[in-house]
Write an enzyme that holds these catalytic residues in place. Structure first.
Site, PDB file in Angstrom:
ATOM      1  N   LYS A  18       0.835  -1.217   0.000  1.00  0.00           N
ATOM      2  CA  LYS A  18       0.000   0.000   0.000  1.00  0.00           C
ATOM      3  C   LYS A  18       0.858   1.250   0.000  1.00  0.00           C
ATOM      4  CE  LYS A  18       0.916   1.101   4.480  1.00  0.00           C
ATOM      5  NZ  LYS A  18       1.688   2.316   4.895  1.00  0.00           N
ATOM      6  N   PRO A 107       8.722  -4.211  -0.227  1.00  0.00           N
ATOM      7  CA  PRO A 107       9.940  -3.956   0.556  1.00  0.00           C
ATOM      8  C   PRO A 107       9.740  -4.208   2.041  1.00  0.00           C
ATOM      9  CG  PRO A 107       8.974  -1.898  -0.214  1.00  0.00           C
ATOM     10  CD  PRO A 107       8.248  -2.986  -0.920  1.00  0.00           C
ATOM     11  N   GLY A 110       9.605  -0.913   4.731  1.00  0.00           N
ATOM     12  CA  GLY A 110       9.621   0.142   3.720  1.00  0.00           C
ATOM     13  C   GLY A 110       8.425   1.068   3.768  1.00  0.00           C
ATOM     14  N   GLY A 111       7.549   0.906   4.776  1.00  0.00           N
ATOM     15  CA  GLY A 111       6.377   1.774   4.855  1.00  0.00           C
ATOM     16  C   GLY A 111       5.259   1.374   3.923  1.00  0.00           C
ATOM     17  N   MET A 112       5.318   0.130   3.396  1.00  0.00           N
ATOM     18  CA  MET A 112       4.291  -0.325   2.453  1.00  0.00           C
ATOM     19  C   MET A 112       3.511  -1.526   2.979  1.00  0.00           C
ATOM     20  SD  MET A 112       5.928   0.220  -1.321  1.00  0.00           S
ATOM     21  CE  MET A 112       4.283   0.029  -2.020  1.00  0.00           C
ATOM     22  N   ALA A 113       3.605  -1.789   4.278  1.00  0.00           N
ATOM     23  CA  ALA A 113       2.817  -2.840   4.941  1.00  0.00           C
ATOM     24  C   ALA A 113       3.193  -4.245   4.477  1.00  0.00           C
ATOM     25  CB  ALA A 113       1.313  -2.593   4.767  1.00  0.00           C
ATOM     26  N   GLY A 114       4.478  -4.486   4.237  1.00  0.00           N
ATOM     27  CA  GLY A 114       4.898  -5.805   3.794  1.00  0.00           C
ATOM     28  C   GLY A 114       4.590  -6.907   4.785  1.00  0.00           C
ATOM     29  N   SER A 116       2.357  -6.788   7.238  1.00  0.00           N
ATOM     30  CA  SER A 116       0.901  -6.879   7.370  1.00  0.00           C
ATOM     31  C   SER A 116       0.285  -7.594   6.178  1.00  0.00           C
ATOM     32  CB  SER A 116       0.299  -5.479   7.503  1.00  0.00           C
ATOM     33  OG  SER A 116       0.720  -4.857   8.700  1.00  0.00           O
ATOM     34  N   ALA A 117       0.849  -7.364   4.987  1.00  0.00           N
ATOM     35  CA  ALA A 117       0.362  -8.065   3.796  1.00  0.00           C
ATOM     36  C   ALA A 117       0.552  -9.568   3.943  1.00  0.00           C
ATOM     37  CB  ALA A 117       1.090  -7.551   2.559  1.00  0.00           C
ATOM     38  N   ASP A 149      -2.484  -2.320   9.911  1.00  0.00           N
ATOM     39  CA  ASP A 149      -2.594  -2.315   8.452  1.00  0.00           C
ATOM     40  C   ASP A 149      -3.180  -3.605   7.888  1.00  0.00           C
ATOM     41  OD1 ASP A 149      -1.509   0.222   8.278  1.00  0.00           O
ATOM     42  OD2 ASP A 149       0.531  -0.487   7.891  1.00  0.00           O
TER      43      ASP A 149
END
Length: 308
Positions: A18, A107, A110-114, A116-117, A149
């Site tokens: 995200k 990443p 990286g602030g992209m919720a890796g 949490s994904a 997230d």
């Protein structure tokens, strides 16, 4: 119901990272959390989670792909925690276990919720593997116990998040938006960024996402959206990683409509006018050699989905 002895079944789930188009944060509360108001958009960088049967009570994970070595493979792994939580709360005492394989492209830190994904992917994969009758809403409620997230990673699309970011409301978003992501050579810890945020005395009151942003999303206007990208954590991220300022500057010089550090960083997301502009921006930004990698993505995309 198939058992791990008679039928070694496998389920694969693809789940997106995200970008936070807006992230407004209040001051740290007594319970340690910061109230948030954020607009999430799921974008086309994906992790894949595969779940297969294991002996009852056995939960393992193997990490593959980009930056996999940075992710723990023990009980601290969020995908393992997700599988255990689902088994404990919805397994009805059945002898459940799972072997997970996570193939990473989102990443790490990286602030992209890796993370949490991966938790979201594990929840959906194991629910299908174990034939658990749980609704999407119930799965998102369970996911919130793992991280703020996770519910959005299950839902995807574009959404407004409040509370800790886990209370979701869908946001109408027309069209597709073209992003160029600049992945930093290092990572940033979310607690460290919030710690610096507190140290700098930052915080927004009242918590409101820009009304102009919601209007821009409804109209599908990338130019208007670029003017209201905002992240209250950005000063803290830049204080910890000053070199990110040069990446932001380079993207702007090379034609990005706007930029925002996603979440707690350090990924910088640049909004491009269209696909052609995104291709040009990614080539130019790559040539600067300022970051580990550059990737073109689009959004919004769906959340966690089965791979057929």
């Amino acid at each position: 119901m198939a058992t791990p002895v008679t039928e070694p079944e496998a389920v694969r789930v693809r789940v997106a990272g995200k970008v936070n188009l807006a992230l407004r944060s209040g001051h740290r509360r007594a319970d340690g959390y910061h109230p948030l108001a954020t607009v999430f958009q799921a974008v086309s960088v994906f992790d894949e989670v595969e779940a297969t049967w294991a002996e009852p009570g056995t939960f393992t994970v193997r990490m593959l792909g980009e930056q996999a070595a940075l992710v723990p493979e023990g009980d601290d792994n969020l995908a393992v925690k997700a599988a255990r939580l689902l088994a404990t709360t919805w397994g009805a005492g059945r002898p459940l276990g799972a072997e997970l394989v996570v193939r990473k492209s989102i990443p790490v830190s990286g602030g992209m919720a890796g993370g949490s994904a991966d938790a979201a992917g594990a929840l959906l994969a194991c629910a299908v593997l174990w034939d658990i009758d749980i609704s999407p809403d119930e799965l998102r409620v369970l996911g919130a116990r793992l991280g703020a997230d996770v519910p959005f990673c299950l839902a995807g699309g574009t959404a407004l998040g409040t509370g800790r970011g886990d209370e979701l409301a869908p946001v109408l978003s027309r069209g597709s938006y073209h992003w160029v992501l600049a992945f930093s050579a290092g990572e940033l810890s979310t607690p460290a960024v919030f710690g610096k945020f507190d140290e700098l005395g930052l915080g927004t009151d009242p918590l409101e996402v820009p009304a102009e942003m919601l209007n821009a999303l409804v109209s599908g206007d990338a130019q208007a959206l670029s003017r209201c990208l905002v992240n209250d954590l950005e000063p803290a991220a830049l204080a910890l990683r000053p070199e990110l300022a040069r990446i932001v500057e380079a993207g702007t010089e090379h034609g990005a409509l706007g930029s925002v550090i996603s979440g707690s960083g350090p990924t910088v997301a640049f909004l491009a006018a269209n696909e052609s502009a995104a291709v040009d921006l990614s080539v130019r930004l790559s040539s600067e050699g300022l970051c580990r990698a550059v990737k073109r993505v689009s959004g919004p995309v769906p959340g966690a989905r089965l791979v057929v």
